[in-house]
Enzyme design. Structure first.
Site, PDB file in Angstrom:
ATOM      1  N   LYS A 103      51.725  29.656  42.046  1.00  0.00           N
ATOM      2  CA  LYS A 103      52.399  29.957  40.781  1.00  0.00           C
ATOM      3  C   LYS A 103      53.178  28.733  40.313  1.00  0.00           C
ATOM      4  O   LYS A 103      53.487  27.858  41.103  1.00  0.00           O
ATOM      5  CB  LYS A 103      53.355  31.132  40.986  1.00  0.00           C
ATOM      6  CG  LYS A 103      52.594  32.423  41.302  1.00  0.00           C
ATOM      7  CD  LYS A 103      53.465  33.623  41.183  1.00  0.00           C
ATOM      8  CE  LYS A 103      52.638  34.888  41.303  1.00  0.00           C
ATOM      9  NZ  LYS A 103      51.813  35.148  40.129  1.00  0.00           N
TER      10      LYS A 103
ATOM     11  N   LYS B  52      34.606  40.187  36.753  1.00  0.00           N
ATOM     12  CA  LYS B  52      34.516  39.075  35.799  1.00  0.00           C
ATOM     13  C   LYS B  52      33.062  38.670  35.617  1.00  0.00           C
ATOM     14  O   LYS B  52      32.315  38.572  36.585  1.00  0.00           O
ATOM     15  CB  LYS B  52      35.331  37.876  36.286  1.00  0.00           C
ATOM     16  CG  LYS B  52      36.830  38.091  36.153  1.00  0.00           C
ATOM     17  CD  LYS B  52      37.575  36.879  36.668  1.00  0.00           C
ATOM     18  CE  LYS B  52      39.078  37.082  36.623  1.00  0.00           C
ATOM     19  NZ  LYS B  52      39.642  36.997  35.282  1.00  0.00           N
TER      20      LYS B  52
ATOM     21  N   ASP C 299      38.737  45.290  42.891  1.00  0.00           N
ATOM     22  CA  ASP C 299      39.204  43.913  42.894  1.00  0.00           C
ATOM     23  C   ASP C 299      38.706  43.361  41.562  1.00  0.00           C
ATOM     24  O   ASP C 299      37.507  43.116  41.409  1.00  0.00           O
ATOM     25  CB  ASP C 299      38.613  43.114  44.059  1.00  0.00           C
ATOM     26  CG  ASP C 299      39.202  41.713  44.112  1.00  0.00           C
ATOM     27  OD1 ASP C 299      39.392  41.121  43.023  1.00  0.00           O
ATOM     28  OD2 ASP C 299      39.480  41.205  45.200  1.00  0.00           O
ATOM     29  N   HIS C 300      39.615  43.211  40.617  1.00  0.00           N
ATOM     30  CA  HIS C 300      39.135  42.945  39.259  1.00  0.00           C
ATOM     31  C   HIS C 300      38.414  41.597  39.150  1.00  0.00           C
ATOM     32  O   HIS C 300      37.680  41.367  38.201  1.00  0.00           O
ATOM     33  CB  HIS C 300      40.254  43.084  38.221  1.00  0.00           C
ATOM     34  CG  HIS C 300      41.274  42.005  38.299  1.00  0.00           C
ATOM     35  ND1 HIS C 300      42.338  42.062  39.139  1.00  0.00           N
ATOM     36  CD2 HIS C 300      41.392  40.845  37.624  1.00  0.00           C
ATOM     37  CE1 HIS C 300      43.053  40.976  38.999  1.00  0.00           C
ATOM     38  NE2 HIS C 300      42.518  40.215  38.086  1.00  0.00           N
TER      39      HIS C 300
ATOM     40  N   ARG D  35      54.626  61.752  35.948  1.00  0.00           N
ATOM     41  CA  ARG D  35      55.727  62.722  35.992  1.00  0.00           C
ATOM     42  C   ARG D  35      56.419  62.889  34.653  1.00  0.00           C
ATOM     43  O   ARG D  35      56.966  63.947  34.356  1.00  0.00           O
ATOM     44  CB  ARG D  35      56.768  62.269  37.027  1.00  0.00           C
ATOM     45  CG  ARG D  35      56.315  62.402  38.457  1.00  0.00           C
ATOM     46  CD  ARG D  35      57.267  61.690  39.362  1.00  0.00           C
ATOM     47  NE  ARG D  35      57.475  60.315  38.905  1.00  0.00           N
ATOM     48  CZ  ARG D  35      58.284  59.441  39.458  1.00  0.00           C
ATOM     49  NH1 ARG D  35      58.991  59.773  40.504  1.00  0.00           N
ATOM     50  NH2 ARG D  35      58.397  58.214  38.987  1.00  0.00           N
TER      51      ARG D  35
ATOM     52  N   ASP E 247      48.776  38.327  48.182  1.00  0.00           N
ATOM     53  CA  ASP E 247      48.558  38.640  46.769  1.00  0.00           C
ATOM     54  C   ASP E 247      47.216  38.117  46.268  1.00  0.00           C
ATOM     55  O   ASP E 247      46.589  38.733  45.405  1.00  0.00           O
ATOM     56  CB  ASP E 247      49.702  38.027  45.935  1.00  0.00           C
ATOM     57  CG  ASP E 247      49.632  38.448  44.475  1.00  0.00           C
ATOM     58  OD1 ASP E 247      49.444  39.651  44.225  1.00  0.00           O
ATOM     59  OD2 ASP E 247      49.749  37.573  43.593  1.00  0.00           O
TER      60      ASP E 247
ATOM     61  N   GLU F 183      48.208  29.395  38.575  1.00  0.00           N
ATOM     62  CA  GLU F 183      48.919  30.055  37.477  1.00  0.00           C
ATOM     63  C   GLU F 183      50.095  29.179  37.056  1.00  0.00           C
ATOM     64  O   GLU F 183      50.665  28.459  37.885  1.00  0.00           O
ATOM     65  CB  GLU F 183      49.457  31.410  37.942  1.00  0.00           C
ATOM     66  CG  GLU F 183      48.381  32.404  38.329  1.00  0.00           C
ATOM     67  CD  GLU F 183      49.003  33.696  38.838  1.00  0.00           C
ATOM     68  OE1 GLU F 183      49.088  34.650  38.058  1.00  0.00           O
ATOM     69  OE2 GLU F 183      49.403  33.725  40.008  1.00  0.00           O
TER      70      GLU F 183
ATOM     71  N   LYS G  38      44.715  47.570  43.905  1.00  0.00           N
ATOM     72  CA  LYS G  38      45.367  46.714  44.892  1.00  0.00           C
ATOM     73  C   LYS G  38      46.879  46.904  44.780  1.00  0.00           C
ATOM     74  O   LYS G  38      47.335  47.294  43.706  1.00  0.00           O
ATOM     75  CB  LYS G  38      44.963  45.259  44.687  1.00  0.00           C
ATOM     76  CG  LYS G  38      45.822  44.473  43.697  1.00  0.00           C
ATOM     77  CD  LYS G  38      45.597  42.994  43.822  1.00  0.00           C
ATOM     78  CE  LYS G  38      46.810  42.250  43.343  1.00  0.00           C
ATOM     79  NZ  LYS G  38      46.688  40.819  43.309  1.00  0.00           N
TER      80      LYS G  38
ATOM     81  N   HIS H  26      41.251  38.581  46.404  1.00  0.00           N
ATOM     82  CA  HIS H  26      40.440  37.934  45.368  1.00  0.00           C
ATOM     83  C   HIS H  26      39.689  36.702  45.882  1.00  0.00           C
ATOM     84  O   HIS H  26      38.491  36.548  45.673  1.00  0.00           O
ATOM     85  CB  HIS H  26      41.315  37.479  44.190  1.00  0.00           C
ATOM     86  CG  HIS H  26      42.157  38.567  43.624  1.00  0.00           C
ATOM     87  ND1 HIS H  26      41.656  39.806  43.328  1.00  0.00           N
ATOM     88  CD2 HIS H  26      43.462  38.614  43.283  1.00  0.00           C
ATOM     89  CE1 HIS H  26      42.629  40.562  42.842  1.00  0.00           C
ATOM     90  NE2 HIS H  26      43.734  39.861  42.800  1.00  0.00           N
TER      91      HIS H  26
END
Ligand code: NAP
Length: 485
Positions: free
Chosen positions: A331, A182, A177-178, A51, A235, A216, A148, A240
């Site tokens: 995390k 890989k 789905d990255h 936009r 998530d 992570e 996603k 994944h």
């Protein structure tokens, strides 16, 4: 060495959400790297659409800055960068309004591949699909790429699939789905299916268990709203980690063909047992070491969202009955690391008196950092001191085996965007796969929400809550060490 580049046809790629974070951090940098490698044909065009009322020049500056920030060494080759940027243009467009659409239609050229990247909130997918259709921009050969999260539960995923299916055939829809882009994840398929070595052992008779860890060190800062609504299960696990589990557990497809591979993955998801409350540990990080707690990060003192989850999954089929798959993700953990470990059983009989040093053969597939595959095997410790055993890694590190090519891994998005242009859906999730994964995850989420469970607390920099260790200890097993590299 033979060229690694598979040529693609010239394309018009429209990036809806071209001014957003994903476009800036991943899409434009990935396209630039493909351009540098000579894979993006000269006649190709990339059109940003959002936009914001940017001029063409302002948009090019935005994309240029993105490449400079996210591609190592880009500043040393500004001539190439300028040539890349000349392929980019911008159309101000509102997905939910009518401005900009005729202008976009006029820019799309006949005779090239048409791809439309929906790098916007999923609530806009329907509006985009409808307008691409109404304005005659997309045709039967066009491809759309969606990001996603694909749904919040089974019913929202079904609704999204239905919205897209109104104007696009499944063969035109690329759900990203990255993780599947890989290199190591693709290598997992090569290791399994291009070698005779592993397949005979790849079953419950020889595999004791499988561990999948995605850890992570960061918290949720910056994504608080989205994350508190999702939690680790939505998530990470439903998408994944489920994909990784499928690639480990699936039967060999009859061919390396998109539907053959996806059919096999779907069968795995459908064979998953329901997860009981004894099979799951949820956690939430507390404060410590100068870092805020999750509740402080999201400024919602009563949130019960999990920032850590560990699961014991069972697959009820002939191959895997009796072999648990343990999944954990979280995390603010001790290390940033993602790996899959296939832990084999003990030999049936020990020849050696001193079996103390014995450890299970383990095939470790490292996704990050230092992508690579290691097979941990037992050998004799060198020296004259009798037959002492020691475990050593047989390292199939790409850097060593492939020289420079092995260290310069392409980003997952490079591979995936080029696959879209090539029209290859193997590494993208099919609609029924996504729905099956939600059908498995939904009851788990509903049970947690119904009971109003509070997650177990864990310290930042730890490996998660104590209860997650117990999940494995109870089975006489232990998690692998969580460390970087
Ligand atoms: P973002 O930074 O908020 O960007 C959203 C983009 O959508 C902006 O370009 C925005 O530009 C545009 N937009 C918003 N409303 C629009 C409308 N009505 N019409 C046209 N364009 C509109 O979001 P993002 O992080 O890039 O994420 C994009 C998608 O990728 C989301 O589905 C997200 O879940 C997914 N994703 C992102 C990441 C990531 O690392 N960022 C990772 C995985 C998945 P204007 O405001 O100028 O319109």
């Amino acid at each position: 060495m033979v060229s690694r580049i598979i040529p693609v046809d010239p394309f018009d790629l429209v990036v809806f959400g071209g001014t957003g974070d994903l476009a800036r951090r991943k899409i434009f940098p990935s396209l630039y790297r493909r351009f540098l490698d000579g894979q993006m044909p000269q006649e190709s065009r990339v059109i940003g659409a959002a936009r914001s009322s940017m001029t063409e020049e302002e948009f090019r500056v935005f994309a240029r800055d993105a490449v400079l920030e996210f591609v190592n060494g880009a500043k040393n080759n500004t001539e190439a960068l300028d040539r890349f940027i000349a392929h980019l243009s911008y159309v101000p467009i509102d997905a939910t309004g009518e401005e900009g659409w005729k202008e976009l239609a006029a820019r799309i050229r006949p005779g090239v591949v048409h791809a439309f990247y929906f790098s916007v909130a999923p609530s806009l997918f329907g509006a985009l699909a409808e307008r691409l259709h109404n304005y005659g921009i997309a045709d039967r050969d066009s491809r759309i790429v969606v990001e996603k999260p694909f749904g919040h539960d089974l019913s929202t995923a079904r609704a999204l699939n239905a919205v897209l299916a109104r104007h696009f055939d499944e063969s035109q829809i690329y759900r990203i789905d990255h993780y599947l882009g890989k290199e190591t994840v693709q290598n997992l398929m090569a290791v399994r299916f291009a070698n005779i070595l592993f397949e005979p052992l790849w079953n419950a008779q020889y595999v004791d268990h499988v561990q999948i860890t995605v850890a992570e060190t960061v918290g949720v800062a910056g994504r608080a709203g989205y994350y508190d609504d999702a939690g680790a299960m939505r998530d990470m696990v439903q998408n994944h980690m489920m994909q990784l589990l499928c690639l480990i557990a699936m039967e060999p497809p009859y061919h390396f063909d998109p539907d053959a591979v996806r059919d096999e993955k779907l069968k795995v998801i459908r064979a998953l047992d329901p997860v009981g409350s004894d099979d799951m540990v949820r956690g939430q990080y507390t404060s410590g070491g100068g870092m805020a707690s999750y509740l402080q990060d999201i400024q919602a003192p009563s949130s019960r969202t999990e920032t850590f989850i560990a699961l014991r999954c069972r697959i009820s089929n002939w191959r895997w009955k009796g072999t648990p798959f343990y999944l954990r993700t979280g995390k603010r953990l001790r290390a940033r690391t993602s790996e899959i470990a296939v832990v084999f059983k003990e030999p049936p009989h020990s020849l050696f008196d001193e079996a103390e040093g014995w450890r299970a053969n383990t095939l470790v597939i490292r996704l990050q950092p230092n992508e690579g595959i290691t097979l941990e095997v037992m050998i004799k410790e060198p020296g004259p001191g009798g037959m002492r055993l020691v475990q050593v890694p047989l390292d199939m590190s790409f850097a060593e085996a492939l020289g420079e090519e092995g260290t310069d891994m392409p980003d997952a998005y490079e591979r995936l965007i080029m696959d879209v242009i090539r029209g290859n859906q193997t590494l993208f999730m099919r609609g029924d796969e996504v729905e099956a994964a939600w059908a498995w995850a939904d009851p788990v989420l509903a049970a947690v929400e119904g009971r109003g469970d509070r997650p177990n607390l864990y310290d930042p920099g730890s490996t998660g809550p104590e209860e997650a260790l117990m999940l494995m200890h109870r089975d006489g097993r232990r998690w692998r060490e969580m460390r970087t590299g």
